[in-house]
Motif scaffolding. Structure first.
Motif, PDB file in Angstrom:
ATOM      1  N   TYR A  29       0.841  -1.198   0.000  1.00 55.46           N
ATOM      2  CA  TYR A  29       0.000   0.000   0.000  1.00 55.46           C
ATOM      3  C   TYR A  29       0.880   1.254   0.000  1.00 55.46           C
ATOM      4  O   TYR A  29       0.625   2.204  -0.738  1.00 55.46           O
ATOM      5  CB  TYR A  29      -0.936  -0.050   1.213  1.00 55.46           C
ATOM      6  CG  TYR A  29      -2.083   0.928   1.118  1.00 55.46           C
ATOM      7  CD1 TYR A  29      -2.859   1.004  -0.036  1.00 55.46           C
ATOM      8  CD2 TYR A  29      -2.380   1.790   2.175  1.00 55.46           C
ATOM      9  CE1 TYR A  29      -3.901   1.919  -0.137  1.00 55.46           C
ATOM     10  CE2 TYR A  29      -3.423   2.693   2.080  1.00 55.46           C
ATOM     11  CZ  TYR A  29      -4.177   2.757   0.919  1.00 55.46           C
ATOM     12  OH  TYR A  29      -5.205   3.658   0.821  1.00 55.46           O
ATOM     13  N   THR A  30       1.963   1.195   0.799  1.00 51.73           N
ATOM     14  CA  THR A  30       2.894   2.331   0.815  1.00 51.73           C
ATOM     15  C   THR A  30       3.411   2.629  -0.586  1.00 51.73           C
ATOM     16  O   THR A  30       3.537   3.784  -0.974  1.00 51.73           O
ATOM     17  CB  THR A  30       4.150   2.008   1.673  1.00 51.73           C
ATOM     18  OG1 THR A  30       3.756   1.450   2.910  1.00 51.73           O
ATOM     19  CG2 THR A  30       5.015   3.229   1.862  1.00 51.73           C
ATOM     20  N   GLY A  31       3.713   1.565  -1.311  1.00 47.31           N
ATOM     21  CA  GLY A  31       4.377   1.690  -2.616  1.00 47.31           C
ATOM     22  C   GLY A  31       3.625   2.570  -3.592  1.00 47.31           C
ATOM     23  O   GLY A  31       4.223   3.146  -4.503  1.00 47.31           O
ATOM     24  N   VAL A  32       2.314   2.688  -3.423  1.00 47.53           N
ATOM     25  CA  VAL A  32       1.558   3.546  -4.344  1.00 47.53           C
ATOM     26  C   VAL A  32       0.896   4.701  -3.580  1.00 47.53           C
ATOM     27  O   VAL A  32      -0.185   5.147  -3.937  1.00 47.53           O
ATOM     28  CB  VAL A  32       0.530   2.732  -5.167  1.00 47.53           C
ATOM     29  CG1 VAL A  32       1.246   1.854  -6.182  1.00 47.53           C
ATOM     30  CG2 VAL A  32      -0.373   1.881  -4.274  1.00 47.53           C
ATOM     31  N   GLY A  33       1.576   5.147  -2.534  1.00 51.92           N
ATOM     32  CA  GLY A  33       1.118   6.381  -1.880  1.00 51.92           C
ATOM     33  C   GLY A  33       0.456   6.189  -0.536  1.00 51.92           C
ATOM     34  O   GLY A  33       0.229   7.160   0.183  1.00 51.92           O
ATOM     35  N   GLY A  34       0.082   4.960  -0.199  1.00 52.41           N
ATOM     36  CA  GLY A  34      -0.518   4.693   1.107  1.00 52.41           C
ATOM     37  C   GLY A  34      -1.752   5.547   1.347  1.00 52.41           C
ATOM     38  O   GLY A  34      -2.571   5.736   0.444  1.00 52.41           O
ATOM     39  N   PHE A  35      -1.852   6.059   2.580  1.00 50.89           N
ATOM     40  CA  PHE A  35      -3.071   6.794   2.948  1.00 50.89           C
ATOM     41  C   PHE A  35      -3.014   8.263   2.523  1.00 50.89           C
ATOM     42  O   PHE A  35      -3.943   9.014   2.800  1.00 50.89           O
ATOM     43  CB  PHE A  35      -3.284   6.709   4.470  1.00 50.89           C
ATOM     44  CG  PHE A  35      -3.574   5.309   4.942  1.00 50.89           C
ATOM     45  CD1 PHE A  35      -4.861   4.784   4.863  1.00 50.89           C
ATOM     46  CD2 PHE A  35      -2.560   4.491   5.445  1.00 50.89           C
ATOM     47  CE1 PHE A  35      -5.137   3.487   5.293  1.00 50.89           C
ATOM     48  CE2 PHE A  35      -2.820   3.195   5.873  1.00 50.89           C
ATOM     49  CZ  PHE A  35      -4.108   2.702   5.794  1.00 50.89           C
ATOM     50  N   GLN A  36      -1.919   8.651   1.841  1.00 56.60           N
ATOM     51  CA  GLN A  36      -1.817  10.074   1.459  1.00 56.60           C
ATOM     52  C   GLN A  36      -2.903  10.440   0.461  1.00 56.60           C
ATOM     53  O   GLN A  36      -3.079   9.748  -0.542  1.00 56.60           O
ATOM     54  CB  GLN A  36      -0.456  10.343   0.821  1.00 56.60           C
ATOM     55  CG  GLN A  36       0.708  10.124   1.762  1.00 56.60           C
ATOM     56  CD  GLN A  36       2.029  10.305   1.027  1.00 56.60           C
ATOM     57  OE1 GLN A  36       2.278  11.359   0.480  1.00 56.60           O
ATOM     58  NE2 GLN A  36       2.839   9.265   1.007  1.00 56.60           N
TER      59      GLN A  36
END
Ligand code: MSP
Length: 665
Positions: free
Chosen positions: A232-239
């Motif tokens: 999930y982090t790899g494509v921006g996560g919760f941003q």
């Protein structure tokens, strides 16, 4: 442009990369390259899994800080992926700052959703090491790893309510059966979940090499919740409004079969709890054995990934790993098979096609590219070839959508054979002799275009050779599959053959090198280049034995064939494996021996094998021994195994194409 988000597992940094790691990365890369050729907006994520007790311990053993070890080994994986020509879009490290934030936010969301509670984690603990040990690592009150005294303790820990997600998970598996592939893996996970789920501990308080638990400095995140969240982090996560955010959910998480449950039970349950969309597919590939043996620390027979690509050209390694086994099956790495495929498929088929096409162009048309359109009229044989190329393009796409890269590659090589065949039928040399220049141009034009089709379709599999062919055809812009037409070459441009693409191997040399390696050592560090003057040291050693051939064997104590036949040995596929509680030695397995029901086996192999690493293996088992109870469990067959001279244990393993139940004799 529609997105295609693909991930590899993130690799542990406590060891050096081996063939299994290279395999996952290569397979992911070829899907990434293929979908780029179809105009998809591909994002390929790979990286390293850097936290946890194992890494902390490895670092300590080497006198390094954990981050130092992680830096060194992450760089090693990056080097490897450069060597393997892996076209990843991000190399994520779980020590990256944005990942730490995403993982912590994930836990906060799970907490807000009421999916987390505080409980107690139980396990063997050595105060002097500040470390937990598995049952398998404890003997007579001491850790077998460090010798430290251990005690059975409970410590406070945060738990995730996995049990609450059983129904939702089952519904997910049923809604779209392609969410877990191959189908057998889906069934395996489904029955595991149907059997009920326990809540899982997601924090540790006994060591500190991990992401701090949000708002509780006494705990770090358990390594799997940390690791899985990388996707999930790899494509921006919760941003919010992150430029890569639209890639979520992932199209495919490509993984090895050993980490199936983490990806198909834990991960979707975390995502459900956090209110996030689930991945479209988790695909589990099989495992590579080394010349018939499982690779393991005790056998010290890992095939080092760097050695492999130092010894063989990258295209050949990629070709062999993809072509040798259908994705999802286990494979047996064998040097002679690799050399055979090189010789008979790459060199004799594709290499030959390239040589003869350019040689004829040079000889009959002074190397000048013909325009197919300007040539004579299209005959049935030309038309058939074009149709078959178009069909192969479609089939390659279908195979890749079905995650069957081995079959896709087979089709491409088939097209290459068709082109060789086309050449034999149309006989450009006779056309040249007759002076039928129009027809000659059309035939050579068709041949060279066919080659461009092959090279383009093969580009994800054989990036180097494809590029060299396409460069030689002066097609140096990246071609999309939709760009493939019969009007690609610039008429009259001068084309020069590429240097030889595939050098043949002498199979005898390969045999003697690998056989001597195997006889002299278990360690499969393979030599560097295969030339006759560069014979690896091992093969210059004297034979390991000078024993004479046996004659006049004693007859006393021998048995007749009829007696031998009474022992029923069959191929058994290990379906499940788990530790027998309170025993460090015993594993409880279920095996398929070709009968309607699975048999239970209690095997004394727990000190040598982690249960999850043997699931799926096809092994030899005695199936007509009287059942016996071990630790209160009825054992209904016996596995065949042998002690190795380095205190290890080697199972008798068959390749996947031996069916469970097949009689050994
Ligand atoms: N760090 C975890 C994955 C976390 S993903 C959120 C991990 N790392 S690993 O380094 O041990 O393994 C990485 C991959 O290599 C896994 O997919 C594993 O299946 C694969 N392989 C390890 N040995 C293998 C073979 N012998 N053959 C094929 N692949 C194998 O697990």
């Amino acid at each position: 442009m529609s997105s295609f988000y693909l991930t590899t597992p993130i690799f542990y940094v406590n060891g050096s990369p081996h063939i299994g790691h290279a395999y996952t990365a290569i397979i992911a890369d070829l899907f990434a390259r293929h979908y780029r050729q179809r105009g998809r907006e591909v994002f390929l994520l790979t990286g390293t899994d850097e936290h946890g007790l194992k890494i902390q311990r490895s670092a300590e053993a080497q006198g390094l800080a954990p981050k130092q070890l992680a830096d060194q080994n992450a760089a090693m994986f990056q080097n490897l992926f450069t060597k393997l020509n892996i076209t990843y879009d991000r190399f994520i490290r779980t020590t990256d700052a944005d990942h730490r934030e995403t993982a912590q936010e994930m836990v906060r969301r799970l907490t807000d959703a009421g999916a987390i509670y505080r409980g107690h984690y139980e396990g063997w603990y050595a105060a002097s090491d500040e470390a937990y040990y598995d049952d398998s690592e404890v003997e007579e009150g001491r850790s077998t790893v460090t010798g430290a005294t251990v005690e059975w303790i409970q410590e406070p820990s945060y738990f995730f309510r996995l049990s609450a997600y059983q129904d939702a998970l089952l519904a997910w598996y049923d809604e779209d059966p392609s969410c877990i592939q191959p189908a057998g893996r889906r069934n395996e996970v489904r029955s595991f979940v149907e059997g009920g789920l326990n809540d899982i501990s997601i924090s540790r308080g006994s060591f500190d090499w991990g992401i701090p638990y949000p708002d509780d400095p006494e705990h770090v995140l358990y390594v799997w919740i940390d690791a899985l969240t990388n996707y999930y982090t790899g494509v921006g996560g919760f941003q919010k409004a992150h430029p890569l955010g639209h890639h979520w959910p992932a199209d495919v998480h490509l993984i090895g079969k050993d980490i199936l449950r983490f990806h198909t039970v834990y991960w979707p349950a975390f995502l459900m709890a956090a209110g996030l969309p689930l991945p479209k597919q988790v695909f589990a590939h099989g495992w590579w054995l080394n010349e018939g043996e499982k690779m393991s620390k005790s056998l010290n027979n890992f095939i080092d990934a760097f050695d492999l690509v130092d010894r063989y050209p990258l295209d050949l390694v990629r070709y062999y790993l993809v072509r040798e086994i259908p994705l999802g099956n286990d494979g047996n790495f064998a040097h002679d098979r690799l050399a055979q495929r090189n010789n008979s498929e790459l060199a004799d088929n594709l290499g030959n096609l390239v040589n003869r096409s350019f040689a004829m162009l040079s000889k009959f048309l002074e190397g000048r590219a013909p325009s197919v359109a300007a040539g004579g009229s299209v005959e049935e044989v030309d038309h058939a070839l074009r149709l078959s190329a178009e069909q192969v393009r479609d089939e390659v796409c279908t195979c890749m959508d079905r995650r069957q890269p081995s079959e896709a590659l087979e089709r491409i090589m088939h097209l290459s054979s068709d082109l060789n065949q086309y050449c034999a039928v149309t006989q450009p040399w006779s056309l040249a002799k007759k002076g039928d220049v129009d027809r000659l141009k059309l035939v050579l034009g068709t041949l060279l275009h066919g080659l461009a089709w092959v090279a383009t379709l093969a580009a994800p599999f054989l990036p180097d050779a494809s590029k060299r062919i396409l460069d030689a055809l002066k097609l140096d812009r990246p071609l999309q599959l939709d760009d493939l037409t019969w009007d690609l070459l610039t008429p009259d441009s001068t084309l020069v053959a590429p240097d030889v693409l595939f050098h043949k191997y002498d199979l005898d040399t390969i045999h003697s090198e690998t056989a001597t390696n195997a006889a002299s050592t278990n360690h499969t560090t393979i030599g560097s280049h295969v030339t006759e003057t560069n014979v690896p040291e091992a093969s210059q050693q004297t034979p390991t034995t000078t024993k004479p051939l046996a004659t006049d064997l004693p007859t006393e104590g021998t048995i007749g064939f009829d007696t031998f036949e009474k022992v029923e040995i069959r191929c058994a596929r290990i379906e499940t494996a788990e530790r027998v509680p309170k025993s460090s030695k015993l594993l409880r397995l279920t095996v398929d021996v070709g009968e309607d029901a699975l048999r239970t086996v209690v095997a004394g192999i727990g000190k040598h094998f982690e249960p999850e690493t043997i699931v799926g293996l096809h092994v030899a088992a005695v199936t007509n021994l009287k059942p016996t109870k071990i630790f209160g469990i009825e054992s209904q067959a016996m596995l065949l195994a042998v002690d190795t001279n380095d205190n290890g244990l080697s199972l008798t393993v068959y390749s996947d194409n031996v069916d469970p139940g097949t009689r050994v004799g």
